[in-house]
Structures are given as C-alpha cells and as structure tokens.
Write a protein that holds these residues in place. Structure first.
Motif, mmCIF file in Angstrom:
data_model
loop_
_atom_site.group_PDB
_atom_site.id
_atom_site.type_symbol
_atom_site.label_atom_id
_atom_site.label_comp_id
_atom_site.label_asym_id
_atom_site.label_seq_id
_atom_site.Cartn_x
_atom_site.Cartn_y
_atom_site.Cartn_z
ATOM 1 N N MET A 30 0.825 -1.198 0.000
ATOM 2 C CA MET A 30 0.000 0.000 0.000
ATOM 3 C C MET A 30 0.861 1.250 0.000
ATOM 4 O O MET A 30 1.905 1.316 0.642
ATOM 5 C CB MET A 30 -0.924 0.012 1.217
ATOM 6 N N SER A 31 0.389 2.255 -0.730
ATOM 7 C CA SER A 31 1.071 3.546 -0.763
ATOM 8 C C SER A 31 0.041 4.657 -0.688
ATOM 9 O O SER A 31 -1.148 4.457 -0.974
ATOM 10 C CB SER A 31 1.919 3.682 -2.031
ATOM 11 N N SER A 64 9.281 6.866 1.842
ATOM 12 C CA SER A 64 9.914 6.893 0.532
ATOM 13 C C SER A 64 9.637 5.579 -0.185
ATOM 14 O O SER A 64 10.001 4.501 0.294
ATOM 15 C CB SER A 64 11.421 7.113 0.652
ATOM 16 N N LEU A 65 9.028 5.669 -1.358
ATOM 17 C CA LEU A 65 8.699 4.472 -2.125
ATOM 18 C C LEU A 65 9.916 3.901 -2.845
ATOM 19 O O LEU A 65 9.847 2.798 -3.397
ATOM 20 C CB LEU A 65 7.597 4.790 -3.145
ATOM 21 N N ASN A 66 11.025 4.637 -2.828
ATOM 22 C CA ASN A 66 12.257 4.107 -3.418
ATOM 23 C C ASN A 66 12.775 2.912 -2.625
ATOM 24 O O ASN A 66 13.578 2.130 -3.139
ATOM 25 C CB ASN A 66 13.351 5.184 -3.449
ATOM 26 N N ARG A 67 12.337 2.786 -1.368
ATOM 27 C CA ARG A 67 12.853 1.721 -0.491
ATOM 28 C C ARG A 67 12.182 0.375 -0.761
ATOM 29 O O ARG A 67 12.575 -0.632 -0.185
ATOM 30 C CB ARG A 67 12.667 2.120 0.976
ATOM 31 N N LEU A 68 11.129 0.391 -1.598
ATOM 32 C CA LEU A 68 10.498 -0.869 -1.965
ATOM 33 C C LEU A 68 11.252 -1.463 -3.159
ATOM 34 O O LEU A 68 11.706 -0.734 -4.036
ATOM 35 C CB LEU A 68 9.037 -0.639 -2.344
ATOM 36 N N PRO A 69 11.378 -2.776 -3.263
ATOM 37 C CA PRO A 69 10.874 -3.774 -2.300
ATOM 38 C C PRO A 69 11.901 -4.176 -1.251
ATOM 39 O O PRO A 69 11.672 -5.112 -0.493
ATOM 40 C CB PRO A 69 10.561 -4.950 -3.218
ATOM 41 N N GLN A 126 12.923 -2.782 1.499
ATOM 42 C CA GLN A 126 12.578 -2.540 2.899
ATOM 43 C C GLN A 126 11.079 -2.768 3.111
ATOM 44 O O GLN A 126 10.342 -1.897 3.550
ATOM 45 C CB GLN A 126 12.971 -1.120 3.303
ATOM 46 N N LYS A 127 10.633 -3.949 2.782
ATOM 47 C CA LYS A 127 9.212 -4.256 2.877
ATOM 48 C C LYS A 127 8.691 -4.207 4.302
ATOM 49 O O LYS A 127 7.488 -4.036 4.529
ATOM 50 C CB LYS A 127 8.934 -5.643 2.283
ATOM 51 N N SER A 128 9.571 -4.361 5.260
ATOM 52 C CA SER A 128 9.119 -4.416 6.651
ATOM 53 C C SER A 128 8.384 -3.140 7.053
ATOM 54 O O SER A 128 7.438 -3.179 7.843
ATOM 55 C CB SER A 128 10.312 -4.645 7.584
ATOM 56 N N LYS A 129 8.802 -1.987 6.487
ATOM 57 C CA LYS A 129 8.133 -0.734 6.814
ATOM 58 C C LYS A 129 6.721 -0.672 6.241
ATOM 59 O O LYS A 129 5.886 0.108 6.697
ATOM 60 C CB LYS A 129 8.946 0.453 6.283
ATOM 61 N N PHE A 130 6.467 -1.471 5.226
ATOM 62 C CA PHE A 130 5.177 -1.428 4.549
ATOM 63 C C PHE A 130 4.268 -2.589 4.951
ATOM 64 O O PHE A 130 3.113 -2.640 4.558
ATOM 65 C CB PHE A 130 5.387 -1.444 3.029
#
Length: 747
Positions: A574-575, A600-605, A607-611
């Motif tokens: 989700m964003s 920051s959506l640049n961290r996907l995928p 750093q999925k843990s934040k999402f």
C-alpha cells in the motif's frame, strides 16, 4: 488641418458604421436568448442579488464593454473585404453584409460546437432544447474541420474577389490592405487588445497618406522580422547553476479524477489507455495507491507538502486566508520551495481544474492556470451567452483571441491540447537546467469534456439523452439515472480518460524528441478517483468513502536510466499520496529537517518491513449540498449548503472562502474518515446520534456493501485505535466517546 480631420472622421465612420450595428445586434440578442445562472450544474439564481451589488457592478460593466469591443474588432476584421468591395452602404449592401457576416459567424459557431459541445451545454440543453436534434445531427455526421474550412473558403473568396476587382481597376492600395491585415492578425494571435484598437484608429491615416509599394514592402518585412525576433526571445533556453546532487528533470503528470481501474480498461476489445499502458511497462506501478482526500485543493496541498490536510488545515475547496497561509510556511514547506533552494526551476500548467494553484502559496516560479473567484464567475457568466464570439475567445482560430484568461477556467474546456504548447515551450527553454514541471489535466473532471474526435469514439451514436457529451454533478439530486443513461455517462468518462491518454502520449513523445525522456524522473498519478454509479455510490467524489474508486488512483514512477534501484514492475504494498514528497526528496538526496508522515517508495521492495500491515488514511471533503436522499446525507452531521457557507472576500481578490469559525469547526468535526489496510477498510462516521463505524472486506466486497463492524470486533478495534492515534498525532485531536474533537479554530 480641418480638412484632414474631416477626412479622417469620414474614413473612420466608414469603418465603424456596420461593425458597430452588427456588434450591438449580436451582443444584445445573445444576452437576451442565452443568459444562464448555472455553474457546474448548480443554479446560482439565489446569488443573483450579491452578483449585482455595488461591488460587482463596475466589473460587470467593464467586462461587458470589453466583450462588445472585441465583438466590434472581430466583426470589423470579418467585414473588411466586404466593405472595401462595396464602398457605399445602402439597404442592399447592408443586408448582403449581414448575410455574409451571419454565414461566417454561423460556420465558426458550428465548428466550435463540433469541437467542444460541452461548452454549449447550457445553450442547447437549458436555453434551446428544441435545437437538440440539430446538435446531434451536426456532431454525428460532420467534423469541425469542415466548418473551419468553409469559413476560410468564404472569407478567402471575398478577398480574392476584392483583389481581382482592385487589379482590374488598377488600384494601388492592395498591398496596404495586406500590411493592415498582417498587423491585425499578429496582434490578434498574441491577444493584444489595446494595440488592436490603436491599429484600427490609425488605419484611416494609413489610407490617407498612401505609401509607395516599396515602403509597404519594407513595412511587411519589418513585421516579419519583429515576429521572428519575438518568437526567438520567447523560446530561448535558459541555464541555472546546479546545486542539486543530480540534475534529472522532475516531471509530475496528473489527471483529475483518474480512477485506477481505467488504466488498460477495455472498450470494444481495445485498451482506452494505450500510451499509459506502454509507460506502465517502463515504470514501477503501485497497484494499491490511495489519496488522502478526494478533493482537488486539499489533495494537492497534501501531495506537495507531504502532510495531511488535518495538519495544514486546507481541508476543502474554500479555505480561509489563515488556512491557506499555512501552506508554504516554515511549518509546511512545499516541494517546489524545497527544490528551488537546490537550483530547480519550477512550474505548473493546468486548465480549469487547476484553479487552485493561483489561490495558495504552492511555491512554483511559474503558474499557468486559471483562477477562481466571484469575479471570475462573473466574467464567465458575461462571456457564456456570447456563443458566436466564443469560437474566437477560445483561440480556435489561429490560436489567438485569448483576451479573457477566464475562458480557460470554463468547465467545458478541459482539452489538454490547449496547454500542451506552453508546456512544450517551457521544456524547450529549461531542458539544460534542472527543472520541476507539474502538469495537471482536467478533461477527466466532471463534466467530463472530451473534445472532437474523442467524444464520438465511445458510446451509442444513436443516444439522444442529456448525457451525450458531458455530465455535470448536481449535489442536491440523489435520483439514479436510467441504465442507458448510466452507461452513457461511463462512456463519456471513458472518452475523457482516452483523451488524457492521448495528451499524455503527446507529452511523452515531445520529451523523447528533446532527448530528455530517459534522463527524467517522471511520476504519473491522479489527485483522486470518481464514483460512477457503482452500487449506491452515486457520481462524483469527496462525499463518501465507500468503494475503491474514490480514493484509489494509479501511480507510475519512471526513474532515470542512471538509477540503480528497481525500475520496473508492480508493487502490491500500500502507498499513499503523502509518500510522493519523501520519495522525491529521497531520490535527489535532499536532506530535510522534518519527519514526514509518508514513506519513501524508493525503499520498496528492499525494505518491505516498513510497509508490512501498513494502513493509509483518507477523509471526505465538504458537502456542497444539504439536500437529497443519498446514504451519506442520512448519516452525517448537517451544516448549510455551500451557497450559505461561503463568504466573498474583496481584499483577497474576491475569492470565495469559508471564514466563519463555527462553520470551519463543524466542517472539520463532521468529516468521515477512513483507514485502509490491505484487506479491510474502516470508515468513521460522526452523527448527532453518536459515532457509527463501518468495516468492510476490500478483497471480498470492493463496493463496501456488507458492514462487518459487529462481526469482526477485534479487527475493528485495532483499526479504530490506529485511526485515533493518527488523528491525535496529526492534529492534536482528543477522543471523547469515540468522537474526534480537534482544537477549536479561533479565527
């Protein structure tokens, strides 16, 4: 000298007589037959008293005088060859000239109707419905280019006949006519009204003091050189010292009311968005992206500040001066302001839905968008009845005639092709420097205004109902149209989406032609979605939170070719629209002292843990009406309709604002709020009988028809607690008996 003055007066009178009479006729008769007091489908007759008070009378008179003057100049130009052919005016030449002029104005009107039928909705559907069969005939079977070609043929033929007669008689004034008309056309193209008047007044002297052919050729040459010099100056490129850590152009392309499900939507087996489909394959596509609020002004304020509207307080379309001043302040800096500090040029271009940009400090260096105020509405209501003048005011002839900037704010002119030339010019001038370009296209906003030929490509050509070309929203009406009407409304919306796709394709092609597409950081999204009679959802946006189509919009991010992270593919996490600012700052490695609520959506995928298990927030806008049988009208805290809520502030350019503290407090308190997770959605609904909660399974029940609040108490409580914590943090709210109380507004 006296003889000279008499001669000048005689020459001037010969120019004035017929254009003045005909201008008076068309001006007065148009007002008598076509005057309307509706705006975006809403009847403003109740406000007629305030429009005609002393604060507006002067503007009304000046606008009417300007309209008449433009009528006069254009009719003078159209009659020019006819008057020169028939030097003396008698009864026969009077009627012949009227017939000739009526043909030209009629052809221009028919061409404009075929190009933009939405622009003439009031004329045909409200003022003269007996002409609807004629409207359907000329739009179904003919092209606007036919009428424009006939216009050129009739007008050109009159000149050829004039020149032939002059040559036959051995007259030497022909070149002087060419010089005069060349100047007239040049000034018309650049919408220079005062120089046009001066030129008109000087022409009798020009005729009186005949120049030799050589001198006339010299004048023409100077005109040509001046035009080229102006064009070069207006299109020169610029360069700026680069202080950003990289100089990739940032281009933000947004369409109003763009639903996510309309991307790759099939109509008769073909996608309505072929250009967006190709772009999506070259981008990261965020498949579950939502806006924070489904109203244009607060949604843009959220995106460009990276903060919730409940924090910066722009929560509806008519914020007060104090609320607007929060945007761009030290507490809520905007993305354009931040990028300017790092050497970026910044600009925003939009047509009618972008009237929010001049009304607040968004921080752009250049803002090319119409304004919105009581005076703008007044000017538009003076212009709209003049249907024979409208083709010239919209710039459909030679791209000129834009004497009223208020024309660009007309809802029927959502055609993005009208702003693409200025966008291309800006790119051409700034491509060698870092720049942030925002483009906001309005064709997909109601009334949905796909121009020719796009409105002909969707729907049943034999449809004869009131929604053939457009659909206004009347917030007081809750009755559902017939099945056939609803199908046509969706088809008009699909045509508008397809129109945007074509405009988007033109812009992308130009970026490639200029050689900056690969190096550009490009975001494509919508400011909110749209309901189109799914279930009980009605049509429009901002009134409720049920269903997927109000908050869910597409988001595509195309990174520059030099980017080393993930560039393509679909992201299912989700964003939120508040993620866009931190995403951009993160990409450009621009530090900030703020902790933004978005990610920051640049961290996907990576750093999925934040999402993981992330939930995003959204809320309703203002309810414009307090009438109707809509489900949300039956379950809400009531306040007056917008015609009672608003105040017109003369000191702020006659902007329309909601300034009374009791109204501002009540609007904020009454809002429905939502928290959207991967599977569930919670909707908070304050009423006079207590707070009601709705919990829906997004996966099994996307239209939100089955309330699971009582069935899933654990899930519901978890969502409710998270929503309350967010509101406490973002707006210092206090929770009492499940009501969200915010600090009172004191100004």
């Amino acid at each position: 000298m006296l003889h000279l003055l008499r001669t000048y007066r005689k020459e001037l009178f010969s120019q004035v007589y017929l254009p003045f009479l005909f201008s008076l006729f068309f001006f007065v008769s148009s007002i008598a037959l076509n005057a309307s007091f509706r705006l975006m489908g809403v009847d403003l007759s109740e406000e007629l008293g305030s429009i005609l008070n002393k604060d507006y009378a002067g503007y009304f008179i000046l606008t009417s005088a300007k309209v008449f003057l433009i009528y006069f100049l254009i009719l003078h130009f159209l009659l020019f060859p006819f008057k020169l052919r028939f030097q003396k005016t008698n009864k026969s030449t009077f009627f012949l000239s009227f017939f000739y002029l009526s043909i030209l104005l009629g052809l221009g009107f028919l061409g404009s109707v075929c190009m933009y039928p939405q622009l003439y909705g009031d004329f045909f559907y409200l003022q003269h419905p007996y002409l609807l069969s004629f409207l359907y005939f000329i739009t179904n079977y003919f092209s606007p280019h036919l009428y424009y070609s006939l216009f050129v043929f009739v007008y050109g033929s009159s000149f050829l006949f004039l020149f032939y007669s002059a040559f036959k008689k051995g007259e030497e004034q022909i070149l002087s006519y060419v010089v005069y008309l060349s100047l007239f056309l040049l000034l018309y193209i650049y919408s220079s009204l005062i120089p046009l008047v001066v030129l008109f007044l000087l022409f009798p002297l020009y005729k009186m003091f005949q120049l030799s052919n050589k001198k006339q050729v010299a004048v023409l040459f100077l005109i040509f050189i001046s035009f080229l010099s102006f064009y070069y100056y207006d299109n020169r490129s610029t360069e700026t010292k680069i202080t950003a850590l990289n100089k990739a152009p940032l281009i933000w392309i947004v369409a109003d009311s763009l639903r996510a499900d309309r991307i790759s939507f099939l109509y008769k087996g073909k996608s309505i968005t072929p250009n967006l489909d190709r772009f999506k394959k070259e981008s990261l596509s965020f498949e579950d992206h939502h806006v924070t609020i489904a109203r244009t002004f607060p949604s843009w304020a959220d995106m460009l500040s990276g903060e919730y509207s409940m924090s910066h307080k722009i929560r509806h379309m008519f914020p007060s001066k104090e609320e607007k001043n929060n945007l761009g302040s030290g507490f809520f800096p905007t993305l354009p302001q931040i990028l300017k500090e790092h050497g970026f040029h910044t600009a925003v271009f939009s047509n009618f839905a972008g009237d929010i940009f001049p009304r607040a400090n968004f921080g752009f260096d250049k803002t090319e968008a119409p304004n919105f105020s009581a005076l703008v509405i007044l000017v538009q209501k003076v212009l709209e009845p003049q249907v024979f003048l409208m083709p010239f005011l919209t710039g459909e002839f030679l791209g000129g005639g834009k004497f009223f900037k208020e024309v660009d704010g007309l809802p029927g002119l959502g055609d993005g092709r009208r702003i693409l030339p200025e966008i291309r010019k800006y790119i051409r001038k700034n491509k060698n420097s870092p720049f942030f370009l925002t483009t906001f296209f309005s064709v997909t906003h109601f009334p949905y205004s796909p121009p020719y030929p796009y409105y002909k490509q969707f729907g049943d050509p034999n449809y004869r109902g009131q929604y053939k070309f457009f659909k206004f929203v009347d917030p007081s009406k809750s009755t559902k149209p017939s099945k056939k009407d609803m199908e046509q409304i969706r088809n008009v919306f699909n045509a508008a989406v397809h129109t945007f796709d074509q405009e988007f394709g033109e812009l992308i092609r130009y970026l490639k032609e200029e050689g900056i597409y690969d190096s550009s950081f490009i975001l494509v999204t919508g400011d909110h979605g749209e309901a189109l009679y799914e279930g009980v959802h009605g049509q429009g946006h901002g009134e409720h939170l049920r269903g997927e189509n109000i908050s869910r919009v597409p988001l595509f991010i195309k990174y520059p070719s030099s980017y080393t992270g993930l560039k393509k593919g679909q992201i299912e996490e989700m964003s939120s629209s508040i993620d866009l600012l931190p995403t951009i700052l993160d990409y450009y490695k621009i530090p900030t002292h703020k902790n933004f609520p978005g990610l920051s959506l640049n961290r996907l995928p990576n750093q999925k843990s934040k999402f993981t298990d992330r939930k995003v927030y959204t809320e309703t806008g203002i309810w414009f009406s307090d009438k109707g049988e809509h489900f949300f009208q039956k379950e809400r805290i009531m306040y007056p309709n917008i015609l009672k809520l608003h105040t017109i502030i003369p000191s702020e350019g006659f902007q329309i604002m909601i300034t009374k503290p009791e109204y501002k407090d009540k609007i904020a308190f009454a809002k429905h709020r939502g928290l959207i997770g991967k599977q569930y959605k919670l909707i908070y609904i304050p009423t006079s009988d207590g707070v009601h909660f709705e919990l829906f399974d997004r996966l099994k029940d996307p239209l939100n028809t089955q309330n699971l609040w009582n069935s899933l108490p654990v899930v519901g409580k978890a969502y409710k607690d998270e929503l309350f914590e967010l509101c406490k943090k973002a707006e210092n709210a206090e929770i009492i008996n499940d009501y969200i109380f915010i600090p009172p507004i004191t100004k």
